[in-house]
Design an enzyme around this catalytic site. Structure first.
Site, PDB file in Angstrom:
ATOM      1  N   HIS A   9       0.829  -1.202   0.000  1.00 57.21           N
ATOM      2  CA  HIS A   9       0.000   0.000   0.000  1.00 57.21           C
ATOM      3  C   HIS A   9       0.865   1.254   0.000  1.00 57.21           C
ATOM      4  CE1 HIS A   9      -3.960  -1.852   1.720  1.00 57.21           C
ATOM      5  NE2 HIS A   9      -3.818  -2.032   0.432  1.00 57.21           N
ATOM      6  N   CYS A  31       5.250  -3.640 -22.362  1.00 47.40           N
ATOM      7  CA  CYS A  31       4.828  -2.754 -21.266  1.00 47.40           C
ATOM      8  C   CYS A  31       5.595  -2.986 -19.968  1.00 47.40           C
ATOM      9  CB  CYS A  31       3.329  -2.902 -21.011  1.00 47.40           C
ATOM     10  SG  CYS A  31       2.800  -4.568 -20.590  1.00 47.40           S
TER      11      CYS A  31
END
Length: 758
Positions: free
Chosen positions: A365, A677
């Site tokens: 997080h 990517c």
């Protein structure tokens, strides 16, 4: 001897500094091995000498004073050969060097082993005895194991200058480097502020409550205070973060809900426990449950619960918040064993320059928030004595995943120069925002971006991105404490699609597993990167897959710039099954009255199996996209989130480049568009090679896009192809990297390959 080893390690770990630790080592080793002498010589790399730093059996007056040259004596031989020496007649050995100050002339038997930490020689551990005998294999094994443990202790001591202090040679602490995992790119120089909980849950004793209702009232008051703190932190960051990112604080508040952790604590109080004891029991049970899980994301959730527990305990103990830091430096580097989102809000954002967390990965997080806020961050730092860093000057290199404590003037100036160059370069490149990425000989290649938060999307658009090559749909899933509803998903996806419309947005279907998991959908496996992840999960749960596809389709109504990408594909059967579900979802959405164009569907080429199935896979989908990060990881068998082997992860490895070239050529053979990517696409040196290979689009982090565009506009396609032909003949990753970077420097593009290079 295993029990003895464990006992010594525990005692050494509890030592207050290096000098005390070494005294414990030599005393306990001598006793355990029943020898007459045990000594530790540490290697001073600047003086190139081994200094006697601790001994039990030799003359104590010699400690810190006696030393040997790097190739002198048996100690020097052990170090230079980096292997143990075991002899029953040390004085008779041709490399023997007598040190009269130590009084070692009467000892004949000698066993020395090198102390090595991450390939770096730290010193030599020695035992000696008067009796002429060779030490046996079990004694050798014990000393080798002990030296491996001691290496970590010495590395810790280096960070705060304890080696120099113990040697009494200088009062200037030594510079030390530690490696971790890049969490957010950038460079920061500042003063470390170590955050640690003032309240210690583990030390709370069990007591019976004298007044149960009073204890419940105390607990509920503390709960209200912590809820208030969490909301306050959220409000402080509200201008920095989007609603999607602010949802992290809702997760915290939900944990404190009366029906969750709070309710269980009250049950314990009603059973007779005092508030602190009840809190400890409940929180430790939660922590223990999560820490036993193999999944990295769920282990990080244990940190969230621990953080909440100590906050509540702090109020129960009538302290104010965490209570250990009231003033922050102008350039603060926040350091903690486990950084949590709430900690970020406790410091003014204008003073927060960098983050260092001992635990956690690039998918934590905190790392997600740090990238959104643009704060250089290092996660999972190995062997750093974080509690001793408070007040020390630190350099945070968020590109390479390194921190330096007590940097030398030279290193500080080097990173200060990098920082200023980065700022100046970013300013200079702003003029390229609306310019195309087109080579000097007219070859055009679109540059797209990778996003996960809406903040990423906005920043990417402002930097001239022409589309989204990878939208990580798992990020909003990670921000919640349950699966987001169809309506919630539709709103999130609509934001992304609207931000870039009419340009394409490539949405990867839910990609969990590996180092990404959801707290409400635990995946416990011994080897998660080779386990249940990516398309494997969603095909096993078609209800989740269909819901997500329908949300994507509804979000694209009227925009029609959606592309869908399938992760972790290893077989054509997976593609066929996924396509069947996608067509079904499209039909159901249209039957419900939503007119939406069927989007293009592609697959990610990120495991070795798919490299050899380009033709078969390409015939089933509209486009191919290489995920070079995972492909590199699988080809080299290196976990890129593990700092102990991070140096082995190199996208310029010949095997990786060969695989990438094969993919591009096979895709061209079937006339199927192929893009990439991964991080390699965002590396200016890598982008040149990929363009030369034939990749038709590059997708990258938004911060790298201007540099890549500048490099492409500064070279010709022919030049890039000639460079590719040269490097494809090379067989060493470091040589390949140096060759490409040198070539770019020769054409005046050297400043584009700064700290962000691989």
């Amino acid at each position: 001897m295993l029990d003895t080893l464990r006992s010594i390690v525990q005692e050494v770990s509890a030592a207050t500094d290096l000098s005390d630790a070494l005294k414990v080592v030599v005393t306990r080793i001598r006793n355990a091995m029943h020898t007459e002498v045990s000594s530790v010589y540490l290697y001073d790399s600047e003086a190139k000498r081994y200094v006697l730093m601790a001994t039990k059996g030799l003359n104590q007056d010699a400690v810190g004073k006696v030393s040997l040259g790097s190739s002198q004596g048996l100690v020097g031989l052990v170090g230079s050969r980096e292997e143990l020496i075991n002899t029953e007649d040390a004085p008779g050995h041709p490399r023997y060097h007598y040190l009269s100050e130590t009084g070692e002339d009467k000892y004949h038997s000698f066993l020395g082993v090198p102390i090595i930490h991450h390939r770096r020689l730290m010193g030599v551990l020695v035992v000696q005895q008067q009796e002429r005998r060779k030490f046996d294999e079990s004694e050798e094994a014990f000393l080798v194991t002990m030296s491996a443990q001691l290496a970590g202790v010495i590395a810790h001591a280096e960070a705060t200058g304890n080696i120099a202090a113990a040697a009494k040679a200088t009062k200037t602490p030594k510079e030390a480097r530690f490696s971790g995992v890049p969490g957010a790119p950038g460079v920061a120089i500042g003063t470390a502020v170590v955050i640690y909980p003032a309240a210690d849950l583990a030390s709370v004793p069990d007591k019976f409550a004298d007044n149960i209702e009073q204890e419940i009232e105390r607990f509920e008051t503390a709960l209200i205070a912590v809820r208030r703190d969490i909301r306050s932190v959220g409000q402080k960051l509200s201008n920095e973060l989007r609603p999607e990112e602010m949802a992290l604080f809702d997760v915290y508040l939900n944990m404190l809900d009366d029906r969750a952790l709070g309710a269980e604590v009250i049950i314990k109080i009603r059973e007779g426990a005092w508030a602190q004891g009840a809190l400890r029991q409940v929180v430790q049970r939660y922590i223990g449950h999560f820490e036993l899980m193999d999944d990295a994301y769920l282990r990080e959730r244990a940190a969230d619960i621990r953080d909440l527990g100590v906050r509540i305990l702090a109020y129960l103990q009538e302290t104010e918040g965490l209570g250990q830091v009231t003033e922050y430096h102008e350039n603060t580097i926040l350091v903690s064993e486990e950084l949590t989102p709430a900690m970020l809000g406790e410091i003014p954002t204008d003073k927060l320059k960098g983050l260092v967390s001992v635990k956690g990965s690039s998918n934590s997080h905190v790392a997600i928030l740090a990238r959104a806020m643009g704060i250089p961050t290092i996660m999972g730092v190995v062997d750093v004595p974080y509690a001793q860093l408070d007040g020390l000057e630190l350099v945070v290199d968020g590109y390479r995943g390194r921190i330096y404590s007590q940097p030398s003037d030279q290193l500080r100036k080097q990173y200060q120069r990098i920082y200023l160059e980065e700022q100046a370069l970013n300013k200079d490149l702003e003029c390229l925002r609306d310019e195309p990425a087109i080579t000097l000989d007219g070859y055009r290649i679109p540059l797209w971006v990778n996003t996960g938060l809406i903040t990423d999307a906005v920043r990417s658009r402002d930097r001239g991105a022409e589309g989204v090559g990878l939208y990580r749909t798992e990020v909003p899933f990670m921000m919640k404490d349950r699966f987001p509803s169809e309506k919630e998903q539709t709103e999130i996806y609509r934001q992304q699609l609207e931000t870039f419309a009419p340009n394409p947005v490539t949405m990867r279907t839910l990609d969990i597993g590996g180092d990404k998991s959801l707290p409400y959908f635990p995946i416990k496996e011994d080897n998660p990167f080779l386990g249940w992840r990516g398309i494997r999960v969603t095909l096993d749960h078609p209800e989740l897959f269909l819901l997500q596809i329908k949300s994507m389709l509804k979000a694209s109504v009227g925009l029609n710039n959606l592309r869908i990408m399938l992760p972790m594909i290893t077989s054509v059967g997976e593609v066929d099954e996924a396509l069947h579900l996608i067509y079904r979802a499209h039909a159901e959405v249209e039957e419900a009255g939503h007119k939406v164009k069927m989007p293009q569907v592609g697959v990610m080429i990120e495991v070795p199996a798919s490299v050899y199935q380009i033709s078969d896979l390409g015939q089933r989908v509209d486009f191919l996209s290489v995920g070079s990060n995972d492909l590199t990881q699988y080809l080299l068998a290196v976990d890129r989130n593990n700092p102990r082997v991070a140096d082995l992860y190199n996208s310029f490895h010949p095997a990786v480049l060969t695989a990438l070239y094969k993919i591009a050529q096979d895709a061209k053979a079937i006339n199927k568009p192929v893009s990439i990517c991964g991080e390699l696409a965002g590396n200016p040196a890598g982008a040149v090679l990929l363009m030369a290979m034939g990749y038709e689009m590059l997708s990258m982090n938004s911060s790298n896009l201007p540099k890549v565009k500048s490099v492409i506009r500064g070279v010709t396609q022919v030049w890039a192809q000639e460079l590719l032909a040269e490097v494809m003949q090379l067989e060493n990753a470091q040589v390949i990297t140096a060759t490409v970077e040198l070539a770019l420097e020769k054409v005046g593009l050297g400043r584009m390959i700064g700290p962000g290079r691989s």
